[in-house]
Design a protein around this motif. Structure first.
Motif, PDB file in Angstrom:
ATOM      1  N   TYR A 165       0.832  -1.195   0.000  1.00 14.46           N
ATOM      2  CA  TYR A 165       0.000   0.000   0.000  1.00 14.46           C
ATOM      3  C   TYR A 165       0.875   1.257   0.000  1.00 14.46           C
ATOM      4  N   LEU A 166       1.954   1.193   0.758  1.00 12.36           N
ATOM      5  CA  LEU A 166       2.862   2.338   0.834  1.00 12.36           C
ATOM      6  C   LEU A 166       3.471   2.637  -0.528  1.00 12.36           C
ATOM      7  N   LEU A 167       3.806   1.592  -1.267  1.00 12.99           N
ATOM      8  CA  LEU A 167       4.376   1.759  -2.597  1.00 12.99           C
ATOM      9  C   LEU A 167       3.380   2.446  -3.528  1.00 12.99           C
ATOM     10  N   VAL A 168       2.131   2.001  -3.484  1.00 16.97           N
ATOM     11  CA  VAL A 168       1.099   2.609  -4.331  1.00 16.97           C
ATOM     12  C   VAL A 168       0.875   4.067  -3.938  1.00 16.97           C
ATOM     13  N   ALA A 169       0.814   4.329  -2.639  1.00 13.59           N
ATOM     14  CA  ALA A 169       0.613   5.694  -2.167  1.00 13.59           C
ATOM     15  C   ALA A 169       1.745   6.606  -2.636  1.00 13.59           C
ATOM     16  N   GLY A 170       2.965   6.088  -2.623  1.00 14.44           N
ATOM     17  CA  GLY A 170       4.108   6.866  -3.086  1.00 14.44           C
ATOM     18  C   GLY A 170       4.011   7.210  -4.559  1.00 14.44           C
ATOM     19  N   LYS A 171       3.492   6.278  -5.352  1.00 17.63           N
ATOM     20  CA  LYS A 171       3.328   6.540  -6.776  1.00 17.63           C
ATOM     21  C   LYS A 171       2.227   7.567  -7.027  1.00 17.63           C
ATOM     22  N   ILE A 172       1.134   7.457  -6.268  1.00 12.65           N
ATOM     23  CA  ILE A 172       0.021   8.387  -6.470  1.00 12.65           C
ATOM     24  C   ILE A 172       0.393   9.798  -6.029  1.00 12.65           C
ATOM     25  N   VAL A 173       1.094   9.913  -4.910  1.00 12.42           N
ATOM     26  CA  VAL A 173       1.433  11.256  -4.438  1.00 12.42           C
ATOM     27  C   VAL A 173       2.378  11.968  -5.402  1.00 12.42           C
ATOM     28  N   SER A 174       3.196  11.205  -6.127  1.00 11.76           N
ATOM     29  CA  SER A 174       4.081  11.842  -7.107  1.00 11.76           C
ATOM     30  C   SER A 174       3.263  12.437  -8.250  1.00 11.76           C
ATOM     31  N   VAL A 175       2.165  11.769  -8.604  1.00  8.90           N
ATOM     32  CA  VAL A 175       1.277  12.304  -9.640  1.00  8.90           C
ATOM     33  C   VAL A 175       0.549  13.538  -9.120  1.00  8.90           C
ATOM     34  N   GLU A 176       0.089  13.474  -7.873  1.00  6.69           N
ATOM     35  CA  GLU A 176      -0.608  14.619  -7.283  1.00  6.69           C
ATOM     36  C   GLU A 176       0.323  15.838  -7.220  1.00  6.69           C
ATOM     37  N   ALA A 177       1.584  15.598  -6.943  1.00 13.83           N
ATOM     38  CA  ALA A 177       2.545  16.702  -6.894  1.00 13.83           C
ATOM     39  C   ALA A 177       2.726  17.337  -8.271  1.00 13.83           C
ATOM     40  N   ARG A 178       2.701  16.524  -9.313  1.00  9.12           N
ATOM     41  CA  ARG A 178       2.775  17.058 -10.682  1.00  9.12           C
ATOM     42  C   ARG A 178       1.538  17.900 -10.987  1.00  9.12           C
ATOM     43  N   HIS A 179       0.383  17.424 -10.513  1.00  9.24           N
ATOM     44  CA  HIS A 179      -0.842  18.209 -10.686  1.00  9.24           C
ATOM     45  C   HIS A 179      -0.708  19.569 -10.006  1.00  9.24           C
ATOM     46  N   ALA A 180      -0.230  19.539  -8.770  1.00 12.43           N
ATOM     47  CA  ALA A 180      -0.093  20.775  -7.998  1.00 12.43           C
ATOM     48  C   ALA A 180       0.828  21.765  -8.705  1.00 12.43           C
ATOM     49  N   SER A 181       1.911  21.250  -9.261  1.00 10.95           N
ATOM     50  CA  SER A 181       2.856  22.112  -9.974  1.00 10.95           C
ATOM     51  C   SER A 181       2.226  22.697 -11.233  1.00 10.95           C
ATOM     52  N   LEU A 204      11.422  20.127   1.736  1.00  8.30           N
ATOM     53  CA  LEU A 204      10.463  19.033   1.712  1.00  8.30           C
ATOM     54  C   LEU A 204       9.031  19.546   1.557  1.00  8.30           C
ATOM     55  N   GLU A 205       8.188  18.726   0.951  1.00  6.58           N
ATOM     56  CA  GLU A 205       6.773  19.062   0.833  1.00  6.58           C
ATOM     57  C   GLU A 205       6.115  19.030   2.208  1.00  6.58           C
ATOM     58  N   ASN A 206       5.014  19.784   2.347  1.00  6.16           N
ATOM     59  CA  ASN A 206       4.250  19.755   3.585  1.00  6.16           C
ATOM     60  C   ASN A 206       3.663  18.367   3.811  1.00  6.16           C
ATOM     61  N   ALA A 207       3.511  17.998   5.079  1.00  4.35           N
ATOM     62  CA  ALA A 207       2.894  16.725   5.458  1.00  4.35           C
ATOM     63  C   ALA A 207       1.974  16.991   6.641  1.00  4.35           C
ATOM     64  N   PHE A 208       0.670  16.728   6.462  1.00  4.96           N
ATOM     65  CA  PHE A 208      -0.303  16.989   7.521  1.00  4.96           C
ATOM     66  C   PHE A 208      -1.018  15.707   7.931  1.00  4.96           C
ATOM     67  N   SER A 209      -1.405  15.639   9.181  1.00  2.44           N
ATOM     68  CA  SER A 209      -2.104  14.469   9.709  1.00  2.44           C
ATOM     69  C   SER A 209      -3.518  14.391   9.145  1.00  2.44           C
ATOM     70  N   PRO A 210      -4.127  13.197   9.167  1.00  3.39           N
ATOM     71  CA  PRO A 210      -5.500  13.059   8.693  1.00  3.39           C
ATOM     72  C   PRO A 210      -6.480  13.993   9.390  1.00  3.39           C
ATOM     73  N   SER A 211      -6.307  14.226  10.677  1.00  5.52           N
ATOM     74  CA  SER A 211      -7.239  15.099  11.395  1.00  5.52           C
ATOM     75  C   SER A 211      -7.207  16.517  10.839  1.00  5.52           C
TER      76      SER A 211
END
Length: 232
Positions: A165-181, A204-211
């Motif tokens: 799951y962590l591997l998939v999340a890492g791949k998706i967040v890289s796409v989201e970062a491209r979107h943001a840019s 480093l990119e921001n990292a926020f908790s789920p809450s």
């Protein structure tokens, strides 16, 4: 720890991602784009009147539902953007925003299928604060959603136990970062601050908790979302 499930409709943790077929998602995204079937949860009278809270769950399943909820919101937003393009949207902007829409639909459908019977329901968006006819309003909202998505994945990564799951999340967040840019560049072309202020002094990119993330996106969702059982 692996879970042993007796119901065939609820695969084990390790089997969930294995059953996901990439071609299925690309195909389903194409069908959705053609039919408009990807609109996020139909807004019914029952939805609007319900006081039920959507509990994301616990453990890795809870984190996957957390991501699923965010991808539902993004997919619905970009779907609306392309259904009602803002005034004087250029061909380049249409191309970029359509591409982002299709990515978000694939992400949403990925989590829905991976979670199976453990997936939360289709959420009902609340975009009343966004003027979809106005470029500034749309791109401002897009920037908020993309920056929030990146910070959400970054913040949730440490909470995921299954490395698959962590591997998939890492791949998706890289796409989201491209979107943001890409969105940041549409708002302020060729700006020196291409990341839109989302990089800290450590590079480093921001990292926020789920809450924090759930509190920020709640105004854009009619359903009440609870992450009280998510890992911390």
């Amino acid at each position: 720890m692996k879970k042993t499930l007796t119901q065939p409709s609820e695969p084990s943790d390790s089997a969930m991602l294995a059953r996901v077929d990439r071609r299925y998602f690309l195909r389903s995204a194409g069908v959705a784009a053609a039919t408009g079937a990807f609109i996020l949860g139909a807004c019914t009278e029952q939805d609007l009147m319900s006081d039920d809270t959507v509990d994301l769950g616990e453990g890795d399943f809870g984190i996957l539902n957390y991501a699923y909820a965010l991808e539902q919101l993004e997919a619905a937003f970009y779907t609306q953007v392309m259904m009602t393009p803002y005034l004087n949207m250029t061909d380049m902007e249409k191309w970029i925003l359509t591409d982002i829409r299709d990515h978000e639909i694939v992400h949403r459908e990925f989590f829905k299928t991976a979670l199976g019977s453990k997936a939360i329901k289709g959420l009902t968006p609340n975009f009343s604060a966004i003027d979809f006819a106005d470029r500034k309003s749309v791109l401002g909202a897009a920037k908020l959603f993309e920056d929030t998505g990146v910070a959400a994945y970054n913040g949730a990564g440490k909470l995921i136990k299954d490395v698959n799951y962590l591997l998939v999340a890492g791949k998706i967040v890289s796409v989201e970062a491209r979107h943001a840019s890409a969105i940041a560049d549409l708002i302020n072309p060729n700006a020196l601050e291409f990341a839109g202020g989302q990089i800290n002094n450590m590079g480093l990119e921001n990292a926020f908790s789920p809450s924090v993330i759930l509190s920020g996106v709640q105004p854009f969702v009619m359903d009440k979302i609870s992450g009280k059982n998510l890992p911390r």
